[in-house]
Design an enzyme around this catalytic site. Structure first.
Site, PDB file in Angstrom:
ATOM      1  N   ASP A   1       0.826  -1.208   0.000  1.00  0.00           N
ATOM      2  CA  ASP A   1       0.000   0.000   0.000  1.00  0.00           C
ATOM      3  C   ASP A   1       0.859   1.255   0.000  1.00  0.00           C
ATOM      4  OD1 ASP A   1      -2.967   1.049   1.885  1.00  0.00           O
ATOM      5  OD2 ASP A   1      -2.396   1.189  -0.217  1.00  0.00           O
TER       6      ASP A   1
ATOM      7  N   LYS B   1       1.854   4.631  -0.991  1.00  0.00           N
ATOM      8  CA  LYS B   1       1.309   5.834  -1.640  1.00  0.00           C
ATOM      9  C   LYS B   1       1.607   6.999  -0.705  1.00  0.00           C
ATOM     10  CE  LYS B   1      -3.195   4.603   0.254  1.00  0.00           C
ATOM     11  NZ  LYS B   1      -4.512   4.072  -0.033  1.00  0.00           N
TER      12      LYS B   1
ATOM     13  N   ASN C   1       0.433   7.177   2.872  1.00  0.00           N
ATOM     14  CA  ASN C   1       0.962   6.273   3.910  1.00  0.00           C
ATOM     15  C   ASN C   1       2.394   6.596   4.265  1.00  0.00           C
ATOM     16  OD1 ASN C   1      -1.356   4.873   4.216  1.00  0.00           O
ATOM     17  ND2 ASN C   1      -0.830   3.240   2.792  1.00  0.00           N
TER      18      ASN C   1
ATOM     19  N   ASP D   1       1.464   2.549   8.342  1.00  0.00           N
ATOM     20  CA  ASP D   1       0.212   1.835   8.064  1.00  0.00           C
ATOM     21  C   ASP D   1       0.413   0.510   7.348  1.00  0.00           C
ATOM     22  OD1 ASP D   1      -3.110   2.762   6.948  1.00  0.00           O
ATOM     23  OD2 ASP D   1      -2.265   0.924   7.755  1.00  0.00           O
TER      24      ASP D   1
ATOM     25  N   THR E   1      -7.559   4.537  -3.504  1.00  0.00           N
ATOM     26  CA  THR E   1      -7.177   4.840  -4.870  1.00  0.00           C
ATOM     27  C   THR E   1      -6.759   3.593  -5.638  1.00  0.00           C
ATOM     28  OG1 THR E   1      -5.565   5.944  -6.250  1.00  0.00           O
ATOM     29  CG2 THR E   1      -4.832   5.322  -4.045  1.00  0.00           C
TER      30      THR E   1
HETATM   31  O1  LIG Z   1      -1.183  10.097   9.763  1.00  0.00           O
HETATM   32  C1  LIG Z   1      -1.935  10.809  10.447  1.00  0.00           C
HETATM   33  O2  LIG Z   1      -3.183  10.796  10.411  1.00  0.00           O
HETATM   34  C2  LIG Z   1      -1.360  11.745  11.321  1.00  0.00           C
HETATM   35  N1  LIG Z   1      -0.029  11.598  11.870  1.00  0.00           N
HETATM   36  N2  LIG Z   1       0.678  12.716  12.037  1.00  0.00           N
HETATM   37  C3  LIG Z   1       1.817  12.435  12.661  1.00  0.00           C
HETATM   38  C4  LIG Z   1       1.850  11.063  12.912  1.00  0.00           C
HETATM   39  N3  LIG Z   1       2.774  10.291  13.527  1.00  0.00           N
HETATM   40  C5  LIG Z   1       2.527   8.980  13.608  1.00  0.00           C
HETATM   41  N4  LIG Z   1       1.393   8.386  13.121  1.00  0.00           N
HETATM   42  C6  LIG Z   1       0.466   9.155  12.532  1.00  0.00           C
HETATM   43  N5  LIG Z   1      -0.648   8.536  12.037  1.00  0.00           N
HETATM   44  C7  LIG Z   1      -0.857   7.121  12.160  1.00  0.00           C
HETATM   45  C8  LIG Z   1      -0.193   6.391  11.010  1.00  0.00           C
HETATM   46  C9  LIG Z   1      -0.435   4.918  11.140  1.00  0.00           C
HETATM   47  C10 LIG Z   1       0.493   3.973  11.424  1.00  0.00           C
HETATM   48  N6  LIG Z   1       0.033   2.717  11.471  1.00  0.00           N
HETATM   49  C11 LIG Z   1      -1.256   2.632  11.216  1.00  0.00           C
HETATM   50  N7  LIG Z   1      -1.905   1.418  11.194  1.00  0.00           N
HETATM   51  C12 LIG Z   1      -3.228   1.320  10.909  1.00  0.00           C
HETATM   52  O3  LIG Z   1      -3.912   2.292  10.702  1.00  0.00           O
HETATM   53  N8  LIG Z   1      -3.712   0.040  10.887  1.00  0.00           N
HETATM   54  C13 LIG Z   1      -4.998  -0.294  10.575  1.00  0.00           C
HETATM   55  C14 LIG Z   1      -6.050   0.601  10.579  1.00  0.00           C
HETATM   56  C15 LIG Z   1      -7.326   0.158  10.251  1.00  0.00           C
HETATM   57  C16 LIG Z   1      -7.545  -1.113   9.896  1.00  0.00           C
HETATM   58  C17 LIG Z   1      -6.474  -1.960   9.878  1.00  0.00           C
HETATM   59 CL1  LIG Z   1      -6.733  -3.549   9.398  1.00  0.00          CL
HETATM   60  C18 LIG Z   1      -5.215  -1.589  10.212  1.00  0.00           C
HETATM   61  S1  LIG Z   1      -1.931   4.142  10.930  1.00  0.00           S
HETATM   62  C19 LIG Z   1       0.668  10.533  12.412  1.00  0.00           C
END
Ligand SMILES: O=C(O)Cn1ncc2ncnc(NCCc3cnc(NC(=O)Nc4cccc(Cl)c4)s3)c21
Length: 270
Positions: A139, A141, A144, A157, A175
């Site tokens: 994924d 992009k 992420n 992510d 997308t």
């Molecule tokens: O990006 C932003 O919104 C803002 N932001 N700003 C600064 C900052 N510093 C660190 N992290 C941020 N955001 C989190 C990023 C992620 C990392 N790992 C993830 N994993 C996940 O979402 N897994 C997940 C979700 C839903 C379903 C499933 Cl199956 C798996 S999200 C930050």
């Protein structure tokens, strides 16, 4: 406490601050670990929604995969815990947030060659590390990718990452621009998916929009399958050379990640 792996983390260990963003399944907060003052990002996932969308296995796989990855350009999952309603992912905090915003706010909506090459190198290095650990991110992009306060990229992510080899189809969401031909055509895929996505990412870095963007999904599919690419005038020949060596229909002919890290345009501009 945190030296001891048996320590049970909970929300009481953190003070949640401003909201950083919101995803489909929950919100992201800036947080501070009370004892150490360490600043983190806390991603909350609402259990009811995760269950409703049947993505529990993705969250568990993400936690499993992330707990074994450690690389300067991969956003570290520090720990996780849950309560009755939510799962909490405690992540490294990336001080400059989403790279996507920086791309959109750049003059012309695209990165200069130095930033494009630097970010591309760091993503390729992170992906190369993932592949060495039999993980495909799948994924890649701009949405992420996060930027630290020092301006380094963090791949984030891993909600869609898998251990290779994988025949699992990825349900279509978000997308289509980044899907490689083998996924558009529903065939099996491998680490070569990430090489294709790197080509799409490089194109978007230096042009400001993805190469196969169209008004309809059908048209996007068509352009992906036939690999129709046009470059605007500002793109340097070196970047065009790299992109053309990644966006190849035959996945076995795509530039490997180690070759991307040594590509002349990357090395001379980063
Ligand atoms: O990006 C932003 O919104 C803002 N932001 N700003 C600064 C900052 N510093 C660190 N992290 C941020 N955001 C989190 C990023 C992620 C990392 N790992 C993830 N994993 C996940 O979402 N897994 C997940 C979700 C839903 C379903 C499933 Cl199956 C798996 S999200 C930050």
């Amino acid at each position: 406490a945190y030296g001891n792996p048996e320590y049970e983390w909970s929300l009481n260990d953190f003070e949640l601050g401003k909201r950083l963003g919101r995803g489909k399944f929950g919100r992201v907060y800036c947080g501070r670990e009370k004892r150490s003052g360490y600043i983190v990002a806390v991603k909350t996932l609402v259990k009811y929604e995760v269950a409703k969308e049947k993505v529990e296995h993705l969250v568990l796989r993400e936690i499993e995969i992330q707990s074994h990855l450690k690389h300067p350009n991969i956003l570290q999952l520090l720990t996780w815990f849950h309560d009755d309603f939510r799962i909490y992912l405690v992540l490294e905090y990336a001080g400059q947030g989403e790279l996507y915003r920086h791309l959109k706010n750049s003059p012309g909506g695209y990165f200069n060659e130095h930033l494009a090459a630097k970010y591309l190198y760091q993503v390729a290095d992170a992906l190369n590390y993932c592949h060495k650990n039999q993980v495909i991110h799948r994924d890649i992009k701009p949405e992420n990718l996060l930027l630290t306060s020092r301006g380094d990229v963090k791949l984030a992510d891993f909600g869609w990452s898998v251990h290779t080899p994988s025949l699992k189809r990825k349900t279509m969401c978000g997308t289509l621009d980044y899907l490689p031909p083998e996924m558009v055509e529903g065939r099996s895929y491998s680490i070569h998916v990430d090489q294709w996505c790197l080509g799409v990412l490089c194109y978007e870095f230096v042009c400001g929009y993805p190469p196969f963007e169209s008004n309809s999904s059908e048209e996007t599919y068509q352009k992906i399958k036939t690999v129709q690419i046009k470059f605007p005038s500002q793109v340097q020949p070196g970047a065009i050379d790299l992109i053309k060596k990644l966006l190849i229909h035959d996945m076995t002919k795509r530039l490997t990640l180690p070759e991307v890290l040594k590509h002349e345009w990357v090395v001379t501009n980063m």
